[in-house]
Design a protein around this motif. Sequence first.
Motif: not given
Length: 404
Positions: A307-309, A325-327, A140-152, A314-320
């Motif tokens: 958060r964000t929940m 975060n729900f998962l 999961i360390l290699l594939f969690w979306p926000s973690f991978t995105f914001w550490s690039s 309804m902004e796309l990035l916040k919906v994603i």
Amino acid sequence: MGGVCWWLYNRSVELGDKVFLSALAFKTLATLALGWLYQSYYSAGDILNYFRLGDELNNELWLDPVRYFRVIIGVDHFEAFDGQPGVVFMAKLVSVVNIITGDHFWLSSLWLSLFCFSGLIFLVKVLLQLYPYHKFGILILLFWPSFTFWSSGLLKESLAIGALGFLMGGFILFIYGGLGRNRWKAAIPAALLFLLLWQVKYYYAGVLLLVIVSFLATRMLSQKLKITGGAKQVALYFAFMMLLALIITRLHPNFYLERFAEVIVNNYETYHHISDPEDVVDYDDLEPSFISLAVHSPKALFNGLFRTMIGESMELLKVIAGLENFLFLFLVVAALFRINGIKRKQVLLLCAMLSYVVVLLIFLSLSAPNLGTLSRYRAGVFIVLLPLIAIQNPLIERVKRLVK
């Protein structure tokens, strides 16, 4: 760069070809997406400033090489630098990377991402040695979306997460005897990595130092005094944490006890002033006192985690972000069902991991209440929290059985 990737691949054969290549491709896509976001959507931001300053400093290299090296080592001041020490350090580092890449923005971004990826691969390999039957949770360390995105890319987090990956992997090997006779040889690269972490994210480094030293001191004293009870070890651990905290607060001006609460509140007010109302978290009546910080800590911990929940925007990035975060909330709840299975010898390490997460997350949530900024900053928390909740997680184990 291709040679480094090949070397990493040869060192990571136990991950499997598909997993390694998929993780590398995912990291590359995250790097390109981050660069596009800052260049085309924000049209401003940290990574563009770092690259611009590094490029300007490189012009000095061709005009006056001696002065360039004096600026790099901090002897001379460069006129274009007008910012915090972390910004200056990143600009210098990006300048050096730009020399290798020919001042190419995308190649420089990929180089820093590759360092982050290397640190994570090292940590994943160490965890796989300890938990070979829980590969799903570790990866999961290699594939969690926000973690991978914001550490690039050219973000500070890219360097910080890479350094944390190497440091935490080395620490785990150390406490489980995996370094053998090489433990003293590992001390020098560990010290250099810690200095790098301190330069880019001093608060990551400060909390990590507090937790590691407290853990080692507790374990040594417990072995010497033959303290075996988990509750007694935990009490001793927190006693060491309180003692060491008084020492660590003298390592950086923002940590000084006499102004620590004031720094947090000032940062909070600054973010409130520059952020849109829908993007910022309110902590009503937050005051520069430890009592006020303690009162708002539970809310700060929740906001930092979830958060964000879904439904907030309804902004796309916040919906994603809300869906992710729900998962994550589901995984945290599922992880709570395995508490009874924790062994006594694991209690102290678990306590150290949780204290790192809680202390750092509360500090970040209160001092950086902007939801977008917090999503980026908490990468330093997720490198510990993701494997903590994912390894032996009942929900992940059920998914793994369904996939098989």
